[in-house]
Design an enzyme around this catalytic site. Structure first.
Site, PDB file in Angstrom:
ATOM      1  N   HIS A  71     -31.742  27.577 -37.800  1.00 12.37           N
ATOM      2  CA  HIS A  71     -31.348  26.587 -36.780  1.00 12.37           C
ATOM      3  C   HIS A  71     -32.546  26.048 -36.006  1.00 12.37           C
ATOM      4  O   HIS A  71     -32.448  25.012 -35.347  1.00 12.37           O
ATOM      5  CB  HIS A  71     -30.285  27.167 -35.834  1.00 12.37           C
ATOM      6  CG  HIS A  71     -30.792  28.061 -34.763  1.00 12.37           C
ATOM      7  ND1 HIS A  71     -30.671  29.440 -34.798  1.00 12.37           N
ATOM      8  CD2 HIS A  71     -31.406  27.781 -33.576  1.00 12.37           C
ATOM      9  CE1 HIS A  71     -31.185  29.956 -33.708  1.00 12.37           C
ATOM     10  NE2 HIS A  71     -31.641  28.979 -32.944  1.00 12.37           N
ATOM     11  N   GLY A 216     -35.360  33.095 -33.818  1.00 14.60           N
ATOM     12  CA  GLY A 216     -36.229  33.291 -34.980  1.00 14.60           C
ATOM     13  C   GLY A 216     -37.130  34.501 -34.871  1.00 14.60           C
ATOM     14  O   GLY A 216     -37.715  34.933 -35.867  1.00 14.60           O
TER      15      GLY A 216
END
Length: 280
Positions: A71, A216
């Protein structure tokens, strides 16, 4: 407050009205209940930047490869992004920093932005990182490894903002968290989680975990990357909506397949879903 700030705020609000989640790379806050680490003691940490600003985290797997959340690259042209290694305080021009362009992005082919399933990608750097005291690799779980058991102590780190007014942390922040059983976590999330996800909580009454711009980044358990920061609830560290990660052990075979088939110098291709052919 400028229009750029409102643009960042509206996206998580819209998400909150649907799934009641907030993608941690979308607006400002910080690692909650954590502390600043010793500079460069987490040499695998990567900062993904757009427009000169930190946007997401990641970790260095191989000299050419960084693992992050899919994302983080949504609605972003990878050719405009930079990956910075060897950082501690992002606002400083540290001599340990190594800066790279993004040669290719390989998102998991089954990534689903609505459900956040398979929220993982690999970034191929445009040149090889030079390994040393400030820049190093983080290992994956071994093939076939099960996710950590509930109660396992792990660490999550990132450079998320320390306030909603884009105030940066003094350096890389880290929090110790505990793995939460997926069944219990899924009941808090009303059954929205998939089997390839992993959850953590503080393990006590304190608010502790990840928040915005930490997306992340790795969840490190026993010196291996067992999770990738994916999403949290409306309020960071809220025990009612435990932190959710991509479960890395479910993707080890896919990751190594991508790395082994990746070429040394792929052409810049925005949003590629397959690695270029060639040798690793």
């Amino acid at each position: 407050m400028g229009t750029g700030v409102w643009g960042r705020l509206l996206l998580p609000v819209a998400a909150a009205l649907t799934l009641h989640v907030k993608l941690p790379g979308s607006w400002g806050a910080r690692i909650i209940g954590g502390r600043e680490v010793v500079p460069h003691s987490r040499p695998y940490m990567a900062s993904l930047r757009f427009g000169g600003q930190h946007h997401c985290g990641g970790f260095l797997l191989r000299a050419h490869w960084v693992v992050s959340a899919a994302h983080c690259l949504t609605h972003r042209d990878p050719r405009t992004g930079l990956v910075v290694l060897g950082s501690h305080a992002l606002s400083a021009a540290e001599p340990t920093q190594q800066v790279f362009g993004i040669a290719a992005v390989v998102r998991h082919p089954d990534y689903h932005p609505t459900t956040h399933a398979n929220d993982i990608c690999l970034l191929r750097l445009n040149s090889s990182a030079v390994l040393g005291p400030a820049v190093g690799l983080l290992a994956l779980p071994r093939r076939g490894t099960r996710p950590p058991k509930a109660g396992t102590r792990c660490r999550v780190a990132g450079w998320g903002f320390v306030s909603d007014f884009e105030e940066l942390p003094p350096g890389l922040m880290e929090a110790e968290v505990r793995v939460l059983g997926l069944e219990i976590c899924n009941s808090s999330w009303k059954g929205q989680l998939s089997p390839a996800m992993l959850c953590t909580h503080s393990g006590d009454r304190q608010r502790r975990g990840f928040c915005s711009a930490d997306s992340g980044g790795p969840l490190v358990c026993r010196n291996r990357a067992h999770g990738l920061v994916s999403f949290s609830g409306l309020w960071c560290g809220d025990p009612k909506t435990p932190d959710v990660y991509t479960q890395v052990s479910a993707f080890v075979a896919w990751i190594w397949d991508v790395v082994q088939r990746g070429s040394p110098q792929p052409s810049p291709v925005p949003g590629t879903s397959r690695p270029p052919a060639g040798d690793a």
